[in-house]
Motif scaffolding. Structure first.
Motif, PDB file in Angstrom:
ATOM      1  N   LEU A  34      -2.542 -11.281 -15.335  1.00 57.84           N
ATOM      2  CA  LEU A  34      -1.988 -11.874 -16.553  1.00 57.84           C
ATOM      3  C   LEU A  34      -0.466 -11.944 -16.527  1.00 57.84           C
ATOM      4  CD1 LEU A  34      -4.278 -10.084 -19.166  1.00 57.84           C
ATOM      5  CD2 LEU A  34      -4.531 -12.389 -18.201  1.00 57.84           C
ATOM      6  N   GLY A  35       0.129 -11.494 -15.445  1.00 58.68           N
ATOM      7  CA  GLY A  35       1.577 -11.540 -15.300  1.00 58.68           C
ATOM      8  C   GLY A  35       2.312 -10.325 -15.839  1.00 58.68           C
ATOM      9  N   ASN A  36       1.558  -9.304 -16.277  1.00 56.69           N
ATOM     10  CA  ASN A  36       2.180  -8.090 -16.797  1.00 56.69           C
ATOM     11  C   ASN A  36       2.614  -7.165 -15.669  1.00 56.69           C
ATOM     12  OD1 ASN A  36       1.537  -8.779 -19.524  1.00 56.69           O
ATOM     13  ND2 ASN A  36      -0.561  -8.164 -19.101  1.00 56.69           N
ATOM     14  N   LEU A  37       3.814  -6.619 -15.777  1.00 57.51           N
ATOM     15  CA  LEU A  37       4.276  -5.667 -14.780  1.00 57.51           C
ATOM     16  C   LEU A  37       3.449  -4.396 -14.847  1.00 57.51           C
ATOM     17  CD1 LEU A  37       8.135  -6.062 -15.040  1.00 57.51           C
ATOM     18  CD2 LEU A  37       6.717  -6.517 -13.024  1.00 57.51           C
ATOM     19  N   GLN A  38       3.097  -3.871 -13.690  1.00 51.94           N
ATOM     20  CA  GLN A  38       2.300  -2.656 -13.579  1.00 51.94           C
ATOM     21  C   GLN A  38       3.012  -1.684 -12.638  1.00 51.94           C
ATOM     22  OE1 GLN A  38      -0.768  -2.058 -15.140  1.00 51.94           O
ATOM     23  NE2 GLN A  38      -0.369  -3.968 -16.229  1.00 51.94           N
ATOM     24  N   SER A  39       2.702  -0.407 -12.812  1.00 53.78           N
ATOM     25  CA  SER A  39       3.279   0.631 -11.964  1.00 53.78           C
ATOM     26  C   SER A  39       2.163   1.280 -11.148  1.00 53.78           C
ATOM     27  CB  SER A  39       3.976   1.688 -12.820  1.00 53.78           C
ATOM     28  OG  SER A  39       5.013   1.092 -13.568  1.00 53.78           O
ATOM     29  N   SER A  40       2.529   1.844 -10.019  1.00 61.05           N
ATOM     30  CA  SER A  40       1.526   2.471  -9.159  1.00 61.05           C
ATOM     31  C   SER A  40       2.002   3.842  -8.710  1.00 61.05           C
ATOM     32  CB  SER A  40       1.244   1.595  -7.938  1.00 61.05           C
ATOM     33  OG  SER A  40       2.395   1.474  -7.129  1.00 61.05           O
ATOM     34  N   VAL A  41       1.049   4.635  -8.277  1.00 55.06           N
ATOM     35  CA  VAL A  41       1.342   5.946  -7.718  1.00 55.06           C
ATOM     36  C   VAL A  41       0.691   5.990  -6.334  1.00 55.06           C
ATOM     37  CG1 VAL A  41      -0.616   6.991  -8.932  1.00 55.06           C
ATOM     38  CG2 VAL A  41       1.189   8.440  -8.090  1.00 55.06           C
ATOM     39  N   GLU A  42       1.423   6.510  -5.355  1.00 57.63           N
ATOM     40  CA  GLU A  42       0.947   6.562  -3.979  1.00 57.63           C
ATOM     41  C   GLU A  42       0.618   8.001  -3.607  1.00 57.63           C
ATOM     42  OE1 GLU A  42       3.953   4.772  -1.549  1.00 57.63           O
ATOM     43  OE2 GLU A  42       3.748   2.838  -2.543  1.00 57.63           O
ATOM     44  N   TYR A  43      -0.421   8.141  -2.786  1.00 56.01           N
ATOM     45  CA  TYR A  43      -0.882   9.450  -2.323  1.00 56.01           C
ATOM     46  C   TYR A  43      -1.074   9.416  -0.816  1.00 56.01           C
ATOM     47  CZ  TYR A  43      -2.080  10.807  -7.100  1.00 56.01           C
ATOM     48  OH  TYR A  43      -2.026  11.141  -8.427  1.00 56.01           O
ATOM     49  N   GLU A  44      -1.027  10.620  -0.226  1.00 53.33           N
ATOM     50  CA  GLU A  44      -1.372  10.734   1.189  1.00 53.33           C
ATOM     51  C   GLU A  44      -2.103  12.044   1.424  1.00 53.33           C
ATOM     52  OE1 GLU A  44       2.089  10.644   3.675  1.00 53.33           O
ATOM     53  OE2 GLU A  44       2.516  12.740   3.365  1.00 53.33           O
ATOM     54  N   LEU A  45      -2.908  12.043   2.460  1.00 49.12           N
ATOM     55  CA  LEU A  45      -3.610  13.243   2.897  1.00 49.12           C
ATOM     56  C   LEU A  45      -3.644  13.199   4.417  1.00 49.12           C
ATOM     57  CD1 LEU A  45      -5.313  15.764   2.241  1.00 49.12           C
ATOM     58  CD2 LEU A  45      -7.314  14.282   2.255  1.00 49.12           C
ATOM     59  N   LEU A  46      -3.006  14.167   5.034  1.00 45.90           N
ATOM     60  CA  LEU A  46      -2.975  14.217   6.486  1.00 45.90           C
ATOM     61  C   LEU A  46      -4.301  14.732   7.028  1.00 45.90           C
ATOM     62  CD1 LEU A  46       0.587  15.739   6.963  1.00 45.90           C
ATOM     63  CD2 LEU A  46      -0.087  13.334   7.047  1.00 45.90           C
ATOM     64  N   ARG A  47      -4.664  14.285   8.202  1.00 44.80           N
ATOM     65  CA  ARG A  47      -5.913  14.696   8.825  1.00 44.80           C
ATOM     66  C   ARG A  47      -6.017  16.215   8.913  1.00 44.80           C
ATOM     67  NH1 ARG A  47      -9.164  11.989  13.258  1.00 44.80           N
ATOM     68  NH2 ARG A  47      -7.799  10.319  12.616  1.00 44.80           N
ATOM     69  N   GLU A  48      -4.916  16.865   9.283  1.00 42.72           N
ATOM     70  CA  GLU A  48      -4.922  18.314   9.413  1.00 42.72           C
ATOM     71  C   GLU A  48      -5.209  18.998   8.072  1.00 42.72           C
ATOM     72  OE1 GLU A  48      -1.808  16.607  10.221  1.00 42.72           O
ATOM     73  OE2 GLU A  48      -2.763  16.083  12.119  1.00 42.72           O
ATOM     74  N   GLU A  49      -4.693  18.417   6.991  1.00 46.13           N
ATOM     75  CA  GLU A  49      -4.936  18.975   5.667  1.00 46.13           C
ATOM     76  C   GLU A  49      -6.385  18.826   5.258  1.00 46.13           C
ATOM     77  OE1 GLU A  49      -2.050  16.621   3.654  1.00 46.13           O
ATOM     78  OE2 GLU A  49      -0.515  18.178   3.756  1.00 46.13           O
ATOM     79  N   TRP A  50      -7.006  17.688   5.605  1.00 46.42           N
ATOM     80  CA  TRP A  50      -8.415  17.463   5.276  1.00 46.42           C
ATOM     81  C   TRP A  50      -9.301  18.418   6.066  1.00 46.42           C
ATOM     82  CZ3 TRP A  50     -11.317  15.430   1.699  1.00 46.42           C
ATOM     83  CH2 TRP A  50     -12.654  15.202   1.954  1.00 46.42           C
ATOM     84  N   GLU A  51      -8.994  18.614   7.340  1.00 44.52           N
ATOM     85  CA  GLU A  51      -9.825  19.464   8.190  1.00 44.52           C
ATOM     86  C   GLU A  51      -9.768  20.927   7.768  1.00 44.52           C
ATOM     87  OE1 GLU A  51      -8.345  18.408  12.050  1.00 44.52           O
ATOM     88  OE2 GLU A  51      -9.595  16.607  12.141  1.00 44.52           O
ATOM     89  N   LEU A  52      -8.703  21.330   7.076  1.00 43.56           N
ATOM     90  CA  LEU A  52      -8.606  22.711   6.590  1.00 43.56           C
ATOM     91  C   LEU A  52      -9.523  22.965   5.407  1.00 43.56           C
ATOM     92  CD1 LEU A  52      -4.743  23.310   6.774  1.00 43.56           C
ATOM     93  CD2 LEU A  52      -6.512  24.255   8.281  1.00 43.56           C
ATOM     94  N   ARG A  53      -9.970  21.905   4.758  1.00 45.28           N
ATOM     95  CA  ARG A  53     -10.817  22.053   3.565  1.00 45.28           C
ATOM     96  C   ARG A  53     -12.174  22.396   3.977  1.00 45.28           C
ATOM     97  NH1 ARG A  53     -10.326  19.829  -1.221  1.00 45.28           N
ATOM     98  NH2 ARG A  53      -8.373  20.574  -1.949  1.00 45.28           N
TER      99      ARG A  53
END
Length: 53
Positions: A34-53
């Motif tokens: 609709l042409g409205n400005l929107q904001s976003s949030v970015e995330y990351e998860l490293l492979r090493e961090e996932w494997e520790l779970r």
């Protein structure tokens, strides 16, 4: 890496519970269909961090 709309608090909660770290908030970074400005949030998860779970 992934991102979501800043107003999507439910998605942010899930990503953070999974271990993703917030890396950036982009204010007014894109326009929706609709042409409205929107904001976003970015995330990351490293492979090493996932494997520790």
């Amino acid at each position: 890496m992934l991102d979501t709309n800043l107003s999507n608090e439910r998605a942010q909660h899930v990503y953070e519970k999974l271990g993703f770290r917030r890396t950036a908030v982009r204010i007014d970074s894109w326009r929706d269909q609709l042409g409205n400005l929107q904001s976003s949030v970015e995330y990351e998860l490293l492979r090493e961090e996932w494997e520790l779970r």
